[in-house]
Design a protein around this motif. Structure first.
Motif: not given
Length: 327
Positions: A39-67
């Protein structure tokens, strides 16, 4: 370690656990590197299409994206994370209950007359109470910038001073109970002051560079929408820049800017230094029993043996010289 039977097996259990813990930590850090590379060039914390509320949600989002293309694997990974957290909490609750029962409740006379069934009932009540306390702490943790910061702040307030107590007991013969308790309280207060001061000031923590340049762009905007969006972005950027300038102008005590990773080390050092000084001063009024060498660290035990051997050699040499003078 308490369940293996003897000291030798406990030492083996500890040595076997160290490489496993090291491997686990390496994989954990590698997870963070993978997430940043993803996510270095598309930060989910700044992307309006994702709009995460906390950095702690990055791990579940990565799991969903990869698998997500593998049926069942995303649920297995996420359930593994939650089950690991629950097992840690349950073991901590059981440990707190056991320590409270054995060290604070069972020694009292009225508790010694209680049956085992009553003691088990009291232990269950304590476990429920500690569970409720854990749930209440989650509301405090939610106000921190992330689980990592919250866990390190709490561990720093408790784990660092405990390490200082063990260091005092293993490496010094001067430490006594009142002095050690004074050092423990001072270390706990200092760590709590640094931790909650850092939380209340909410100073800016620099992060690795992140952008939204690689995020997919929605091309369905009309020109009017584009102008309005540009104006909104410009206004938001100006407000953000103004807020950052105000934050830079605001003075923050340097201690509050310190990384929470230093809290355990600082707490252990404060407990060791204050506990040693307080024990040394109190030793003039409090009788301190002699510490047996086997209760000290092996390094201190070896140094004590060498000192005693040197003293004996000096004494024997002195007796020899006296005998020669007399003769």
């Amino acid at each position: 370690m308490l369940s293996v039977g003897d000291l030798r097996r406990a030492q083996h259990a500890l040595l076997l656990s160290l490489p496993l813990i090291l491997i686990f930590n390496l994989f954990t850090f590698w997870d963070g590197i993978v997430i940043y590379a993803l996510f270095h060039d598309c930060d989910p914390m700044k992307d309006e299409n994702v709009n995460l509320n906390s950095p702690d949600q990055l791990m579940p989002l990565t799991i969903l994206k990869l698998f997500r293309h593998i049926p069942g694997l995303t649920g297995l990974c996420i359930s593994g994370v939650f089950s690991a957290s629950l097992s840690t909490v349950s073991s901590a609750v059981n440990s707190l209950t056991a320590v409270t029962m054995e060290d604070f409740i069972r020694p009292y006379c009225f508790c010694q007359r209680l049956s085992e069934s009553w003691m088990a009932f009291i232990a269950k009540i304590l476990a429920v109470g500690y569970g409720v306390l854990t749930l209440l702490l989650t509301f405090i943790v939610a106000n921190f910038r992330g689980v990592i910061e919250a866990s390190n702040v709490v561990f720093g307030m408790v784990g660092g001073p405990i390490l200082g107590i063990y260091s005092l007991g293993m490496f010094t013969k001067t430490a006594n109970e009142p002095g050690t308790m004074i050092g423990l309280m001072v270390g706990f207060v200092v760590n709590a002051w640094m931790g909650f001061g850092s939380y209340l000031t909410k100073h800016h923590v620099p992060a690795l560079p992140q952008s939204t340049a690689g995020c997919p762009v929605n091309s369905t905007f009309s020109p009017i929408e584009f102008v309005n969006t540009t104006e909104e972005v410009f206004l938001e950027g100006g407000i953000e820049a103004l807020g950052l300038a105000q934050e830079e102008e605001k003075y923050i005590f340097p201690v509050y800017k310190m990384s929470f990773m230093w809290f355990p080390f600082i707490g252990s050092c404060v407990v060791f230094l204050v506990g040693y000084a307080a024990s040394f001063l109190l030793s003039y009024w409090i009788h301190i029993p002699d510490v047996r060498p086997e209760n000290m660290s092996p390094f201190v035990e070896l140094s004590e043996k060498k000192d005693s051997e040197n003293d004996l050699s000096h004494v024997s040499n002195g007796h020899t010289n006296i005998a020669m003078v007399v003769s």
